[in-house]
Design an enzyme around this catalytic site. Structure first.
Site, short mmCIF file in Angstrom:
data_model
loop_
_atom_site.label_atom_id
_atom_site.label_comp_id
_atom_site.label_asym_id
_atom_site.label_seq_id
_atom_site.Cartn_x
_atom_site.Cartn_y
_atom_site.Cartn_z
N ASP A 1 46.17 45.44 33.39
CA ASP A 1 44.83 45.44 32.79
C ASP A 1 43.78 44.92 33.77
O ASP A 1 42.67 45.44 33.84
CB ASP A 1 44.82 44.57 31.53
N HIS B 1 51.97 34.29 31.35
CA HIS B 1 51.30 35.05 32.40
C HIS B 1 51.44 34.38 33.75
O HIS B 1 51.88 35.01 34.72
CB HIS B 1 49.82 35.24 32.06
N HIS C 1 54.14 34.05 38.43
CA HIS C 1 53.83 34.83 37.22
C HIS C 1 55.10 35.54 36.75
O HIS C 1 55.44 36.60 37.26
CB HIS C 1 52.75 35.86 37.52
N ARG D 1 23.02 54.66 66.25
CA ARG D 1 23.70 55.52 65.26
C ARG D 1 23.83 56.94 65.81
O ARG D 1 24.81 57.63 65.55
CB ARG D 1 22.96 55.51 63.93
N LEU E 1 42.80 42.05 42.52
CA LEU E 1 43.06 43.12 41.57
C LEU E 1 42.19 44.34 41.86
O LEU E 1 41.03 44.23 42.25
CB LEU E 1 42.85 42.62 40.15
N GLU F 1 31.15 52.43 47.83
CA GLU F 1 31.44 51.70 49.06
C GLU F 1 32.74 50.92 49.01
O GLU F 1 33.51 50.92 49.97
CB GLU F 1 30.28 50.74 49.40
N ASN G 1 50.08 45.69 28.37
CA ASN G 1 50.67 44.60 27.57
C ASN G 1 49.65 43.82 26.74
O ASN G 1 50.00 42.87 26.05
CB ASN G 1 51.47 43.65 28.47
N HIS H 1 17.57 46.21 51.76
CA HIS H 1 18.39 47.00 52.66
C HIS H 1 18.57 46.37 54.03
O HIS H 1 19.37 46.86 54.83
CB HIS H 1 17.78 48.40 52.84
#
Length: 712
Positions: A171, A277, A42, A388, A132, A442, A201, A504
């Protein structure tokens, strides 16, 4: 919103020296040459971002190129990781151990310049980016670590910890939901030393961002509680970029977003379009770019001597910055010996944090804290306890002796039971606290923990229901890939959570986690195994660990052993004394179920069956054991094996001939009724095992060798 330098063009370029522009253009061309040589990559973003990152490195960034992990450094994260050629050009020019030959090997097998920046490959890369949104989210963790350390160690008139976290973001990152989650939390926490340069850009892979992204980014970040600044001409205005970063540094109560308007592929024939790009410029295109910038088109991968000379001073500058940090560390130790020693252990140690280095040394007392929990368990006396709850016991035993433990829950603290009683909340007003309120975020929670670990000297944890690690799995994968030691406390690990129902109740989740290389998935069966799971997780410095923990109470198992968790699987006990043998292997809450099944099978009229019960809290650790041990635990070559787990049966055929589990979604009901419905009760399992054993007996008593337990 403040805008810097509205007047674009040559007049702005004239404000900076010719040598400055020569260096900027060298960065642009080197980046384009790397992509051209690899015929992959890129070029556009590096060419557009070169001015802003040059100003940042030259004027602001504190770093020592000869020691990329110097603890007092600023952190720079290239969140738009597809622009990796940019950071490689910068690191090479500013004196890091990245040679021109490394640049020429861009995207090639075994090179130190991979397609996206990886913290464990390239010196000077703080966190792995590529997916990203992950970079900016991890950067929030880096900024949180700085504020936390500052609150602890900036004492006795010594400003030991004082660094900024800078991010270059595009972006694509700002369209990803994880970035929004992280930015929202950063605004709430008032992370004033986080400065993000937004490569505005207006182009993404498909074309103009207007195709899908027309929101007002500036207003969004202002709503998050950020300071938002703007540079109108990021292609030409070095002075405007510098002024904006200084304004960002001056705002100490808000993170800063600097919207830098740039032209993707600046100087190329396809500038301003998606054509530059993700594709090389082509030989002729690269030649024209070099000519446009006044560089010698006949010299590939060339850096002029005056550019080298100008940037050579950053090596000496970096050494001076590190020496200054060391003096401050000595001053702190002189004023407070214990505090100084603790700061040295965590921040310097044996090379804490960053690229290519091991983690810091742990205090010795942590193993005694684990042993203390184990010693408190008494067979036949200690009542049934959810794992737990056992986790809560262990983490609160560890926290006072492991100050690096820091983390929190995605708004489920009362369910995950992860609060550190020895500390208080980490908030803007109380950054020394170790209990982080992540909110219902999360994905960002996990990415932020990656950043906390990347800073160095921290052992972060995050918590939610096991099913909702699916929301965080992008960041979990990077925990594994990047060797971030994050502890994932995942409670409500099966249909045993009951009434909340199939939305769940995790079914396929354990399979997914076990299939991800580089991490450990630990599903303990009682308090002792939970203590052992934490011992394994704290000892495992190479990556993350997931602790899958029950909501329902589980009995303390006779024969369970916290030290055996490190082997992944072990023989818990035997029932009966017959000549025929079958091994039941189970995890977590189903180990007690396997014990009950074993008792019933051993009591079958005839009395010729011996039933072995194996607890396998971690298949990854078990797979690392010698072949002879694994075969012995599972009963020997050809011995029949049955697996029992409240989850998908996928993967269990590696260890068992008959797999008992759940290959459908669960149901909403009291958990005992759900177990009944899916057949995970002795009344359903015993007949299946008996039928299987009849088949084995008819075949001569051998179930067959398990493929993965053969030596090839």
């Amino acid at each position: 919103m403040t805008t810097f330098a509205d007047a674009p063009g040559a007049s702005l370029r004239a404000q900076s020296s010719d040598l400055d522009w020569k260096i900027v253009n060298t960065i642009r061309v080197l980046s384009a040459e790397m992509v051209q040589a690899a015929n992959s990559g890129h070029p556009g973003a590096p060419m557009g971002c070169a001015p802003a990152t040059y100003v940042l490195f030259k004027k602001f960034l504190k770093f020592n190129p000869k020691n990329p992990n110097f603890a007092g450094r600023d952190r720079f994260v290239l969140s738009n990781g597809h622009a990796s050629a940019l950071i490689y050009s910068l690191l090479h020019l500013f004196g890091y151990d990245l040679t021109m030959e490394d640049l020429k090997a861009f995207r090639q097998l075994g090179s130190r310049t991979p397609g996206h920046p990886e913290n464990f490959v390239t010196p000077g890369v703080e966190v792995t980016t590529g997916p990203l949104g992950q970079g900016i989210s991890a950067a929030v963790g880096l900024a949180m670590a700085e504020s936390h350390y500052g609150a602890i160690y900036n004492k006795h008139d010594v400003q030991l910890v004082d660094n900024f976290t800078y991010v270059m973001v595009g972006d694509g990152c700002l369209q990803e939901g994880v970035a929004s989650e992280a930015a929202s939390l950063a605004g709430h926490l008032k992370l004033g030393k986080l400065i993000v340069l937004y490569d505005d850009n207006k182009i993404q892979i498909d074309g103009s961002t207007d195709l899908a992204f027309t929101e007002d980014v500036r207003m969004r970040f202002e709503a998050y509680g950020w300071q938002v600044l703007s540079v109108a001409d990021g292609d030409n205005d070095l002075a405007g970029i510098e002024a904006a970063i200084r304004a960002g540094q001056a705002e100490t109560t808000k993170p800063t977003l600097i919207c830098v308007r740039t032209t993707i592929g600046y100087g190329s024939a396809g500038q301003g379009t998606e054509k530059v790009h993700g594709a090389p410029l082509g030989g002729a295109g690269l030649t024209k770019v070099k000519s446009f910038f006044g560089l010698d088109a006949e010299k590939p991968f060339h850096v002029e001597e005056d550019v080298r000379a100008e940037l050579a001073g950053f090596i000496e500058r970096g050494a001076a910055l590190e020496a200054d940090f060391n003096k401050r560390l000595e001053a702190l130790a002189a004023a407070d010996l214990a505090l100084g020693a603790e700061a040295r252990r965590r921040l310097v140690g044996d090379g804490a944090g960053g690229s290519l280095t091991p983690s810091h040394t742990l205090p010795a007392a942590w193993l005694a804290a684990i042993q203390g929990v184990v010693d408190g368990v008494s067979d036949g006396v200690t009542p049934a306890i959810a794992t737990r709850k056992a986790s809560q016991m262990v983490i609160n035993a560890l926290a006072p002796v492991l100050p690096e433990l820091i983390g929190g829950s995605a708004d489920l603290t009362g369910s995950n039971l992860n609060y550190l009683d020895c500390s208080h909340d980490y908030q803007a007003a109380t950054p020394a606290g170790r209990n982080v309120r992540f909110g219902v975020r999360e994905h960002a929670m996990a990415a932020i923990c990656n950043g906390l670990h990347a800073y160095g000297g921290m052992l972060p944890f995050c918590a939610t229901f096991l099913n909702f690690i699916g929301y965080a799995q992008g960041a979990y994968r990077l925990s594994c890939l990047s060797h971030h030691q994050v502890i994932y406390i995942m409670t409500h690990d099966s249909i045993g959570l009951g009434e909340d129902g199939p939305t769940h109740q995790p079914i396929e989740t354990l399979v997914s986690l076990r299939a991800t290389p580089g991490g450990l998935t630990l599903r303990p069966a009682d308090v002792r195994e939970t203590a052992g799971a934490y011992q394994a997780a704290v000892s495992f410095r190479q990556g993350p660990s997931v602790l899958a923990l029950s909501r329902q109470n589980l009995p303390q198992l006779k024969g369970s052993c916290h030290l055996s968790v490190a082997k992944g699987g072990y023989l818990l006990g035997e029932h009966g004394s017959g000549e025929r043998v079958v091994t039941l292997v189970a995890t977590g809450s189903e180990v007690a179920l396997a014990e009950e099944v074993a008792e019933r099978l051993a009591a079958t009229p005839g009395g010729d069956l011996r039933v072995r019960v194996v607890s396998m809290p971690c298949t990854q650790l078990f797979d690392q054991q010698p072949l002879a041990y694994r075969q012995e635990v599972l009963g020997g070559v050809g011995a029949p094996v049955v697996s029992i787990e409240a989850g998908s049966t996928i993967g269990w055929s590696r260890y068992a001939h008959l797999t008992v589990g759940i290959d459908t979604f669960g149901a909403s009901a009291p958990y005992t009724e759900v177990y009944q419905k899916v057949g995970l009760v002795p009344e359903a399992i015993v007949p299946r095992v008996e039928a299987f054993l009849k088949h084995v007996q008819a075949a001569g008593g051998q179930a067959g060798t398990l493929p993965t337990l053969q030596e090839f």
